[in-house]
Write a protein that holds these residues in place. Structure first.
Motif, short mmCIF file in Angstrom:
data_model
loop_
_atom_site.label_atom_id
_atom_site.label_comp_id
_atom_site.label_asym_id
_atom_site.label_seq_id
_atom_site.Cartn_x
_atom_site.Cartn_y
_atom_site.Cartn_z
N VAL A 96 1.10 -1.13 -0.03
CA VAL A 96 -0.11 0.15 -0.14
C VAL A 96 0.74 1.28 -0.14
CG1 VAL A 96 -1.62 1.30 1.51
CG2 VAL A 96 -2.09 -1.21 1.06
N GLY A 97 1.91 1.30 1.00
CA GLY A 97 2.92 2.59 1.01
C GLY A 97 3.62 2.65 -0.36
N ASP A 98 3.97 1.36 -1.05
CA ASP A 98 4.70 1.47 -2.39
C ASP A 98 3.82 2.02 -3.19
OD1 ASP A 98 6.89 0.36 -1.07
OD2 ASP A 98 6.42 -1.55 -1.74
N PHE A 99 2.74 1.57 -3.41
CA PHE A 99 1.57 2.25 -4.43
C PHE A 99 1.40 3.76 -4.25
CE2 PHE A 99 1.38 -1.97 -6.00
CZ PHE A 99 0.73 -1.71 -7.63
N TRP A 100 1.05 4.33 -2.84
CA TRP A 100 0.84 5.68 -2.78
C TRP A 100 2.09 6.43 -3.11
CZ3 TRP A 100 -1.11 5.03 2.97
CH2 TRP A 100 -2.35 4.61 3.08
N LEU A 101 3.27 5.91 -2.84
CA LEU A 101 4.38 6.72 -3.23
C LEU A 101 4.68 6.72 -4.57
CD1 LEU A 101 7.39 7.99 -2.40
CD2 LEU A 101 8.12 5.38 -2.46
N THR A 102 4.44 5.42 -5.71
CA THR A 102 4.58 5.53 -6.81
C THR A 102 3.63 6.55 -7.69
OG1 THR A 102 5.07 3.10 -6.62
CG2 THR A 102 4.30 3.93 -8.81
N CYS A 103 2.36 6.54 -7.05
CA CYS A 103 1.34 7.58 -7.69
C CYS A 103 1.80 8.88 -7.44
CB CYS A 103 -0.01 7.14 -6.98
SG CYS A 103 -0.56 5.57 -7.53
N TRP A 104 2.33 9.25 -6.37
CA TRP A 104 2.82 10.75 -6.07
C TRP A 104 4.07 10.94 -6.81
CZ3 TRP A 104 7.58 11.92 -3.21
CH2 TRP A 104 7.46 13.37 -3.21
N ILE A 105 4.94 10.00 -7.14
CA ILE A 105 6.14 10.33 -8.03
C ILE A 105 5.57 10.51 -9.46
CG2 ILE A 105 8.17 9.23 -8.73
CD1 ILE A 105 8.76 8.10 -6.16
N ASP A 106 4.77 9.51 -9.94
CA ASP A 106 4.25 9.54 -11.25
C ASP A 106 3.56 10.96 -11.66
OD1 ASP A 106 5.78 7.30 -11.90
OD2 ASP A 106 3.97 5.99 -12.04
N ALA A 107 2.97 11.42 -10.38
CA ALA A 107 1.97 12.81 -10.80
C ALA A 107 3.31 13.78 -10.68
CB ALA A 107 1.24 12.75 -9.62
N GLY A 108 4.46 13.66 -10.64
CA GLY A 108 5.46 14.84 -10.61
C GLY A 108 5.65 15.19 -9.09
N GLN A 109 5.50 14.49 -8.22
CA GLN A 109 5.89 14.81 -6.70
C GLN A 109 5.44 16.25 -6.46
OE1 GLN A 109 9.83 13.83 -5.91
NE2 GLN A 109 10.22 12.75 -7.71
N PRO A 110 3.88 16.37 -6.53
CA PRO A 110 3.27 17.60 -6.00
C PRO A 110 3.73 17.91 -4.63
CG PRO A 110 1.70 16.12 -6.37
CD PRO A 110 2.95 15.44 -6.77
N ASP A 111 3.74 19.23 -4.34
CA ASP A 111 4.02 19.81 -3.00
C ASP A 111 2.79 19.66 -2.24
OD1 ASP A 111 4.83 20.82 -0.48
OD2 ASP A 111 5.34 22.97 -1.31
N LEU A 112 2.67 18.39 -1.39
CA LEU A 112 1.81 18.29 -0.36
C LEU A 112 1.52 18.98 0.74
CD1 LEU A 112 1.65 14.22 -0.55
CD2 LEU A 112 0.50 15.86 -1.91
N SER A 113 2.45 19.82 0.94
CA SER A 113 2.27 20.71 2.05
C SER A 113 1.39 21.73 1.73
CB SER A 113 3.77 21.44 2.52
OG SER A 113 4.12 22.09 1.20
N GLN A 114 1.17 22.06 0.63
CA GLN A 114 0.22 23.19 0.06
C GLN A 114 -1.24 22.56 0.61
OE1 GLN A 114 1.03 24.11 -3.76
NE2 GLN A 114 2.95 24.75 -3.46
N LEU A 115 -1.48 21.27 0.57
CA LEU A 115 -2.79 20.79 0.68
C LEU A 115 -3.08 20.27 2.21
CD1 LEU A 115 -2.56 18.49 -2.38
CD2 LEU A 115 -2.97 20.70 -2.49
N ILE A 116 -2.18 20.58 3.16
CA ILE A 116 -2.16 19.80 4.30
C ILE A 116 -3.41 20.39 5.04
CG2 ILE A 116 -0.44 21.23 5.67
CD1 ILE A 116 0.38 18.79 6.63
N ASP A 117 -3.78 21.86 5.09
CA ASP A 117 -4.83 22.40 5.88
C ASP A 117 -6.10 22.10 5.02
OD1 ASP A 117 -3.01 22.99 7.84
OD2 ASP A 117 -2.32 25.01 6.61
N TYR A 118 -6.35 21.64 4.21
CA TYR A 118 -7.42 21.14 3.28
C TYR A 118 -8.51 20.43 4.11
CZ TYR A 118 -10.89 19.86 -0.07
OH TYR A 118 -12.17 19.73 -0.73
N LYS A 119 -9.69 21.10 4.25
CA LYS A 119 -10.77 20.39 5.07
C LYS A 119 -11.97 20.13 4.19
CE LYS A 119 -9.94 22.26 9.58
NZ LYS A 119 -10.07 23.21 10.62
N LEU A 120 -12.48 18.89 4.21
CA LEU A 120 -13.72 18.67 3.09
C LEU A 120 -14.79 19.69 3.56
CD1 LEU A 120 -14.17 14.85 3.68
CD2 LEU A 120 -12.95 15.99 1.85
N THR A 121 -15.42 20.15 2.24
CA THR A 121 -16.58 21.22 2.39
C THR A 121 -17.85 20.44 2.89
OG1 THR A 121 -17.04 20.60 0.07
CG2 THR A 121 -15.23 22.03 0.29
N GLN A 122 -18.55 21.49 3.15
CA GLN A 122 -19.89 20.70 3.78
C GLN A 122 -20.53 19.93 2.57
OE1 GLN A 122 -20.80 21.05 6.58
NE2 GLN A 122 -22.78 19.49 6.47
#
Length: 357
Positions: free
Chosen positions: A307-333
């Motif tokens: 599971v960890g390997d696949f999550w990592l692979t998807c992130w790398i293949d997507a260009g390693q986007p900066d996830l720190s920019q998404l860390i404060d995101y909260k689901l909308t109502q």
């Protein structure tokens, strides 16, 4: 020379401390997960319908997703750690929608014994498009499509990362973790998925629910860091093939042990959710677990790492986007309400699919 020796010693100590810390967390996390699972359903004061009971078991699926977070590199870890509860709690979604979404059930298994040995060798090389042209989609769905579906979800999660769609990243991360875990279950690779052809009915839930519930707190879940997967579909097939190779032990050892014990020693009665149920006794379960020589633990460890390997692979293949920019995101109502509405629809038993418990 002394500096190198000192540095090496300090590095070994650090690695050992990290191992101890992760093992400690694994045990505490498992206790919390089991406790919350029991409390949730005891408070309902009613048993779940049989068709709603998940396969690996609620806490096993959730534990696999939860511990996979700790295999990730720092660039991903903070984001996943922030959302670890969501990814863990929603690990059971695919099981809960098995009976309300028409295409869902085949995604959890593949009956390898339906295919000849020669065909098994070439199937991993076929894309979904190729295999549907050769075999036909109806036949494939009848006998399960889990390795191809894992590959499909890999592309979907990659796109979610590329688009920085937090909601989809979380949902797809939870879902792909579930299918990967299922692919590592030996009884998800055979037509005899619940021992119905070998007079061993009930063995499915016994192996993947009863045994983890009883023994997982003693498992070693330190499995190292996630690694990039060069060929995701072949990796999914490798998991299925390895699980299938373990199938003989699952069936043979249970039959051997059954022949040695009486019926009253094999089964006992437990109180669950206010209902008395017949289940495999602690004595029988312990002896069977010993005969398997940590097989369940190995498959859970493999699932966590994969599971960890696949999550990592998807992130790398997507260009390693900066996830720190998404860390404060909260689901909308709106997103929360849409999820709630969808989950309520899963309670409707629309389709009669094969029952593996």
């Amino acid at each position: 020379m002394k500096k190198k020796t000192l540095k090496s010693t300090l590095l070994k100590k650090t690695i050992n401390y990290n191992k101890i810390a992760l093992r400690f967390f694994s045990i505490i996390s498992l206790f919390i997960l089991i406790s919350s699972w029991k409390n949730e359903h005891q408070l309902q004061n009613r048993p779940l319908p049989l068709w709603q009971l998940p396969l690996w078991g609620f806490f096993a699926h959730q534990q696999i997703n939860r511990l996979a977070v700790f295999t990730l590199p720092p660039e991903m870890f903070k984001f996943y750690k922030k959302n670890i509860d969501y990814i863990s709690e929603n690990a059971v979604n695919p099981d809960e929608r098995r009976y309300s979404v028409k295409a869902e059930a085949p995604r959890h298994f593949i009956d390898l014994d339906n295919y000849s040995d020669s065909l098994q060798k070439v199937l991993p090389n076929f894309s979904w498009k190729d295999v549907t042209e050769r075999i036909g989609e109806d036949t494939l769905n009848r006998h399960g499509i889990v390795p191809w579906h894992i590959n499909l979800m890999k592309y979907q999660l990659t796109e979610a990362f590329r688009n920085k769609n937090v909601h989809k990243i979380l949902m797809l991360s939870a879902d792909i973790g579930h299918y990967i875990a299922d692919a590592n279950v030996p009884l998800h690779t055979t037509r005899n998925y619940n021992g119905q052809f070998s007079n061993q009915v009930g063995i499915h839930g016994f192996w993947e629910s009863r045994l983890p519930e009883m023994f997982a707190e003693n498992y070693d879940f330190f499995i190292g860091q996630a690694e990039y997967v060069k060929t995701p579909q072949k990796r999914a097939w490798q998991a299925v093939m390895n699980a299938h190779a373990a199938l003989d032990s699952v069936l043979i050892f249970e039959r051997e042990l059954t022949n040695k014990v009486s019926e009253d020693k094999k089964f006992s009665f437990d109180e669950r959710n206010g209902v008395t149920i017949r289940t495999y006794s602690k004595e029988f379960s312990t002896r069977y677990h010993t005969m398997l020589k940590n097989q369940v633990e190995r498959q859970m460890r493999t699932s966590i790492k994969m599971v960890g390997d696949f999550w990592l692979t998807c992130w790398i293949d997507a260009g390693q986007p900066d996830l720190s920019q998404l860390i404060d995101y909260k689901l909308t109502q709106e997103e929360k309400e849409a999820e709630e509405t969808e989950k309520k629809s899963w309670l409707q038993r629309t389709f009669d699919v094969r029952k593996e418990n």
